[in-house]
Design a protein around this motif. Structure first.
Motif, PDB file in Angstrom:
ATOM      1  N   LEU A 103       0.833  -1.204   0.000  1.00 59.94           N
ATOM      2  CA  LEU A 103       0.000   0.000   0.000  1.00 59.94           C
ATOM      3  C   LEU A 103       0.865   1.251   0.000  1.00 59.94           C
ATOM      4  O   LEU A 103       0.611   2.195  -0.744  1.00 59.94           O
ATOM      5  CB  LEU A 103      -0.929  -0.001   1.219  1.00 59.94           C
ATOM      6  CG  LEU A 103      -1.835   1.226   1.382  1.00 59.94           C
ATOM      7  CD1 LEU A 103      -2.749   1.406   0.178  1.00 59.94           C
ATOM      8  CD2 LEU A 103      -2.659   1.110   2.658  1.00 59.94           C
ATOM      9  N   LEU A 104       1.911   1.244   0.815  1.00 55.12           N
ATOM     10  CA  LEU A 104       2.816   2.392   0.873  1.00 55.12           C
ATOM     11  C   LEU A 104       3.505   2.604  -0.476  1.00 55.12           C
ATOM     12  O   LEU A 104       3.624   3.735  -0.956  1.00 55.12           O
ATOM     13  CB  LEU A 104       3.851   2.211   1.980  1.00 55.12           C
ATOM     14  CG  LEU A 104       4.827   3.371   2.194  1.00 55.12           C
ATOM     15  CD1 LEU A 104       4.073   4.645   2.570  1.00 55.12           C
ATOM     16  CD2 LEU A 104       5.844   3.020   3.267  1.00 55.12           C
ATOM     17  N   PHE A 110       1.862   7.075  -6.562  1.00 55.58           N
ATOM     18  CA  PHE A 110       0.831   8.050  -6.911  1.00 55.58           C
ATOM     19  C   PHE A 110       1.317   9.466  -6.623  1.00 55.58           C
ATOM     20  O   PHE A 110       1.103  10.386  -7.421  1.00 55.58           O
ATOM     21  CB  PHE A 110      -0.451   7.744  -6.133  1.00 55.58           C
ATOM     22  CG  PHE A 110      -1.600   8.669  -6.433  1.00 55.58           C
ATOM     23  CD1 PHE A 110      -2.177   8.700  -7.693  1.00 55.58           C
ATOM     24  CD2 PHE A 110      -2.115   9.504  -5.454  1.00 55.58           C
ATOM     25  CE1 PHE A 110      -3.243   9.545  -7.967  1.00 55.58           C
ATOM     26  CE2 PHE A 110      -3.174  10.353  -5.721  1.00 55.58           C
ATOM     27  CZ  PHE A 110      -3.741  10.375  -6.985  1.00 55.58           C
ATOM     28  N   GLN A 111       2.004   9.648  -5.503  1.00 51.02           N
ATOM     29  CA  GLN A 111       2.513  10.979  -5.144  1.00 51.02           C
ATOM     30  C   GLN A 111       3.590  11.445  -6.124  1.00 51.02           C
ATOM     31  O   GLN A 111       3.650  12.628  -6.472  1.00 51.02           O
ATOM     32  CB  GLN A 111       3.045  10.969  -3.716  1.00 51.02           C
ATOM     33  CG  GLN A 111       1.939  10.848  -2.690  1.00 51.02           C
ATOM     34  CD  GLN A 111       2.448  10.472  -1.320  1.00 51.02           C
ATOM     35  OE1 GLN A 111       3.599  10.733  -0.988  1.00 51.02           O
ATOM     36  NE2 GLN A 111       1.601   9.853  -0.531  1.00 51.02           N
ATOM     37  N   ASP A 163      -2.989  19.510  -8.218  1.00 50.84           N
ATOM     38  CA  ASP A 163      -1.999  18.454  -7.987  1.00 50.84           C
ATOM     39  C   ASP A 163      -1.252  18.645  -6.671  1.00 50.84           C
ATOM     40  O   ASP A 163      -0.994  17.668  -5.951  1.00 50.84           O
ATOM     41  CB  ASP A 163      -1.000  18.393  -9.151  1.00 50.84           C
ATOM     42  CG  ASP A 163      -1.610  17.790 -10.409  1.00 50.84           C
ATOM     43  OD1 ASP A 163      -2.518  16.957 -10.298  1.00 50.84           O
ATOM     44  OD2 ASP A 163      -1.174  18.170 -11.519  1.00 50.84           O
ATOM     45  N   ILE A 164      -0.913  19.888  -6.334  1.00 55.62           N
ATOM     46  CA  ILE A 164      -0.184  20.143  -5.080  1.00 55.62           C
ATOM     47  C   ILE A 164      -1.076  19.859  -3.865  1.00 55.62           C
ATOM     48  O   ILE A 164      -0.635  19.231  -2.893  1.00 55.62           O
ATOM     49  CB  ILE A 164       0.357  21.593  -5.045  1.00 55.62           C
ATOM     50  CG1 ILE A 164       1.448  21.785  -6.104  1.00 55.62           C
ATOM     51  CG2 ILE A 164       0.873  21.951  -3.651  1.00 55.62           C
ATOM     52  CD1 ILE A 164       2.673  20.891  -5.944  1.00 55.62           C
ATOM     53  N   HIS A 170      -2.748  13.557   0.244  1.00 51.98           N
ATOM     54  CA  HIS A 170      -2.403  12.143   0.084  1.00 51.98           C
ATOM     55  C   HIS A 170      -1.143  11.770   0.855  1.00 51.98           C
ATOM     56  O   HIS A 170      -1.038  10.672   1.392  1.00 51.98           O
ATOM     57  CB  HIS A 170      -2.228  11.828  -1.407  1.00 51.98           C
ATOM     58  CG  HIS A 170      -2.279  10.382  -1.711  1.00 51.98           C
ATOM     59  ND1 HIS A 170      -1.155   9.607  -1.777  1.00 51.98           N
ATOM     60  CD2 HIS A 170      -3.320   9.548  -1.947  1.00 51.98           C
ATOM     61  CE1 HIS A 170      -1.489   8.369  -2.062  1.00 51.98           C
ATOM     62  NE2 HIS A 170      -2.806   8.312  -2.171  1.00 51.98           N
ATOM     63  N   SER A 171      -0.173  12.684   0.933  1.00 51.87           N
ATOM     64  CA  SER A 171       1.080  12.371   1.633  1.00 51.87           C
ATOM     65  C   SER A 171       0.853  12.199   3.129  1.00 51.87           C
ATOM     66  O   SER A 171       1.563  11.432   3.785  1.00 51.87           O
ATOM     67  CB  SER A 171       2.139  13.434   1.368  1.00 51.87           C
ATOM     68  OG  SER A 171       1.750  14.674   1.918  1.00 51.87           O
ATOM     69  N   LYS A 172      -0.144  12.876   3.683  1.00 54.58           N
ATOM     70  CA  LYS A 172      -0.482  12.666   5.094  1.00 54.58           C
ATOM     71  C   LYS A 172      -0.943  11.237   5.317  1.00 54.58           C
ATOM     72  O   LYS A 172      -0.639  10.625   6.329  1.00 54.58           O
ATOM     73  CB  LYS A 172      -1.551  13.656   5.548  1.00 54.58           C
ATOM     74  CG  LYS A 172      -1.055  15.075   5.632  1.00 54.58           C
ATOM     75  CD  LYS A 172      -2.149  16.029   6.057  1.00 54.58           C
ATOM     76  CE  LYS A 172      -1.637  17.461   6.065  1.00 54.58           C
ATOM     77  NZ  LYS A 172      -2.689  18.420   6.401  1.00 54.58           N
TER      78      LYS A 172
END
Length: 197
Positions: A103-104, A110-111, A163-164, A170-172
């Protein structure tokens, strides 16, 4: 003998709880991940449909560079709608990763895509300014270059912000998975899970 059986049962039970805890965490995190991506694609799709409608109306009711501005908004967002639709479909129908590590990996991939897209968005904005500058030095339909340039700047700016923001949200989520994995300890004979107190 009885002591070994009890030890074996306790070990198996603890490992089962660890595996269950990890699976629950992966399931919950995957569901949050899917929700974030689907929301992002819904926002992109809404932007696209709105621009297509106003672009079609604007193109038919205006002239000159304004008409070309609306024309490019319409054309650009046909592509955006296709991307949003495909992204939503593949997110909704994708399989859940087998474990937290998978998952990671998916989240990090994706990021990276979002950051790459943000770089492209800046190139689009620069391209829009180039079109507007070029319109000053040509007699061949400069109003089209100006209209297209303004549209590309608008669309690139929206996509850059989109996107940002999506990357930040998403990064959280991937940070939570990374934190979870930091509590898992593997050795040749043992799997351990450390609970933070």
């Amino acid at each position: 003998m009885k002591k070994h059986i009890i030890t074996l049962l306790l070990t198996f039970t603890l490992m089962s709880f660890d595996a269950l805890a990890q699976r629950i965490s992966v399931t919950e995190s995957h569901q949050k991940d899917v929700k974030i991506r689907k929301t992002g694609m819904a926002i992109l799709g809404t932007w696209a449909v709105g621009n297509m409608i106003t672009g079609a109306i604007g193109r038919s009711q205006t002239t000159g560079q304004t008409a070309y501005f609306h024309e490019m908004n319409l054309i650009w967002n046909v592509v955006n709608l296709g991307i949003a639709g495909a992204g939503y479909y593949f997110t909704a129908t994708g399989e859940m990763p087998e474990n937290a590590s998978a998952l990671l990996d998916d989240q990090v991939s994706f990021q990276k895509t979002l950051l790459f897209n943000a770089g492209l968005d800046l190139a689009y904005i620069a391209g829009g300014f180039y079109l507007m500058e070029r319109a000053k030095n040509t007699t061949r339909r400069p109003e089209r270059l100006k209209g297209y340039g303004k549209s590309v700047i608008l669309q690139g700016s929206f996509l850059f912000v989109f996107d940002i923001i999506l990357h930040t949200v998403h990064s959280k989520q991937s940070t939570q998975i990374s934190d979870f994995l930091s509590h898992v300890h593997l050795s040749p004979n043992q799997v351990g899970f450390t609970l933070g107190l």
